[in-house]
Write a protein that holds these residues in place. Structure first.
Motif, mmCIF file in Angstrom:
data_model
loop_
_atom_site.group_PDB
_atom_site.id
_atom_site.type_symbol
_atom_site.label_atom_id
_atom_site.label_comp_id
_atom_site.label_asym_id
_atom_site.label_seq_id
_atom_site.Cartn_x
_atom_site.Cartn_y
_atom_site.Cartn_z
ATOM 1 N N GLY A 155 11.618 39.840 2.928
ATOM 2 C CA GLY A 155 12.996 39.834 2.430
ATOM 3 C C GLY A 155 13.794 38.631 2.881
ATOM 4 N N GLY A 156 13.163 37.484 3.023
ATOM 5 C CA GLY A 156 13.857 36.268 3.431
ATOM 6 C C GLY A 156 14.109 36.156 4.928
ATOM 7 N N VAL A 157 13.466 37.017 5.727
ATOM 8 C CA VAL A 157 13.672 37.041 7.173
ATOM 9 C C VAL A 157 12.317 36.983 7.882
ATOM 10 C CG1 VAL A 157 14.614 38.390 9.101
ATOM 11 C CG2 VAL A 157 15.778 38.396 6.900
ATOM 12 N N TRP A 158 12.254 36.253 8.989
ATOM 13 C CA TRP A 158 11.036 36.159 9.793
ATOM 14 C C TRP A 158 10.997 37.281 10.825
ATOM 15 C CZ3 TRP A 158 7.125 33.340 8.318
ATOM 16 C CH2 TRP A 158 7.343 32.187 7.563
ATOM 17 N N TYR A 159 9.823 37.909 10.953
ATOM 18 C CA TYR A 159 9.617 39.002 11.902
ATOM 19 C C TYR A 159 8.354 38.749 12.714
ATOM 20 C CZ TYR A 159 12.915 41.746 9.122
ATOM 21 O OH TYR A 159 14.034 42.201 8.465
ATOM 22 N N VAL A 160 8.319 39.315 13.902
ATOM 23 C CA VAL A 160 7.110 39.395 14.706
ATOM 24 C C VAL A 160 6.664 40.858 14.648
ATOM 25 C CG1 VAL A 160 8.370 39.745 16.869
ATOM 26 C CG2 VAL A 160 6.094 38.819 16.945
ATOM 27 N N SER A 161 5.333 41.078 14.599
ATOM 28 C CA SER A 161 4.858 42.457 14.474
ATOM 29 C C SER A 161 3.690 42.797 15.405
ATOM 30 C CB SER A 161 4.447 42.748 13.025
ATOM 31 O OG SER A 161 3.317 41.988 12.665
ATOM 32 N N LYS A 162 3.332 41.873 16.295
ATOM 33 C CA LYS A 162 2.296 42.137 17.302
ATOM 34 C C LYS A 162 2.851 41.754 18.672
ATOM 35 C CE LYS A 162 -1.824 41.104 14.530
ATOM 36 N NZ LYS A 162 -2.953 40.164 14.441
ATOM 37 N N TYR A 163 2.512 42.556 19.655
ATOM 38 C CA TYR A 163 3.048 42.366 20.996
ATOM 39 C C TYR A 163 1.876 42.390 21.981
ATOM 40 C CZ TYR A 163 6.848 43.676 17.992
ATOM 41 O OH TYR A 163 7.720 43.729 16.933
ATOM 42 N N PRO A 164 1.173 41.265 22.132
ATOM 43 C CA PRO A 164 -0.069 41.237 22.923
ATOM 44 C C PRO A 164 0.086 41.709 24.361
ATOM 45 C CG PRO A 164 0.225 39.186 21.726
ATOM 46 C CD PRO A 164 1.475 39.976 21.549
#
Length: 172
Positions: free
Chosen positions: A126-135
């Protein structure tokens, strides 16, 4: 049967060469702004960025405590809520670190290279950057100013957090 298959292939090729609404298109644009606007550049270093079309790319950094993504944590919205014991300030920032922070890890030389886009599950939605993994889980400061990590078992993997900024330790 052979003629049906041959005619199907010919029809498909001809249809794809036209302007049909079902035409497969290779999207070469990205709906998100340049992710480097979130890059927290400490010095005038450059980081290796390889664009692969659309929002697909790789950014190579060293595995280190200075390689991380920072994101806001809220009490009432988002996929990852702010912990109750989090330090009270206006930022309420959580961190996805390549290496859990400690004095020893901070002083250590940079580790092996990683592609932070895949390592942290960075994606555009949706036009936004996300992080989705948390090592290493999600790091945050508690009310007593002690650093704490939660979700070190991967329980937050797959949940999106909106990127505020990121740091990248250049390779030595």
């Amino acid at each position: 049967m052979k003629y049906f298959l041959l005619l199907s292939i010919i029809f498909f090729v001809l249809y794809q060469s036209g302007n049909g609404c079902m035409k497969f298109k290779l999207d070469t644009t990205c709906e998100c702004p340049d992710i480097l606007k979130h890059y927290d550049k400490i010095k005038e270093e450059t980081i290796p960025v390889i664009k692969k079309g659309g929002c697909k790319m790789s950014i190579t950094c060293a595995t280190h405590t200075n390689t991380n993504f920072l994101f806001p944590l809220y009490t009432n919205r988002g996929e990852i809520l702010r912990p109750d014991d989090m330090m009270e300030n206006s930022a309420y920032v959580g961190a996805a670190d390549a290496v859990q922070f400690s004095d020893e890890a901070y002083e250590a030389p940079p580790g092996p290279p990683i592609d932070i886009i895949s390592y942290f599950g960075v994606l555009c939605d949706g036009g936004v950057w996300y992080v989705s993994k948390y090592p290493t889980g999600i790091g945050y400061n508690m009310k007593n100013l002690t650093l704490k990590y939660i979700g070190t078992n991967g329980e937050f993997d797959g949940k999106k957090a909106r990127i505020a900024r990121f740091s990248c330790k250049p390779l030595a």
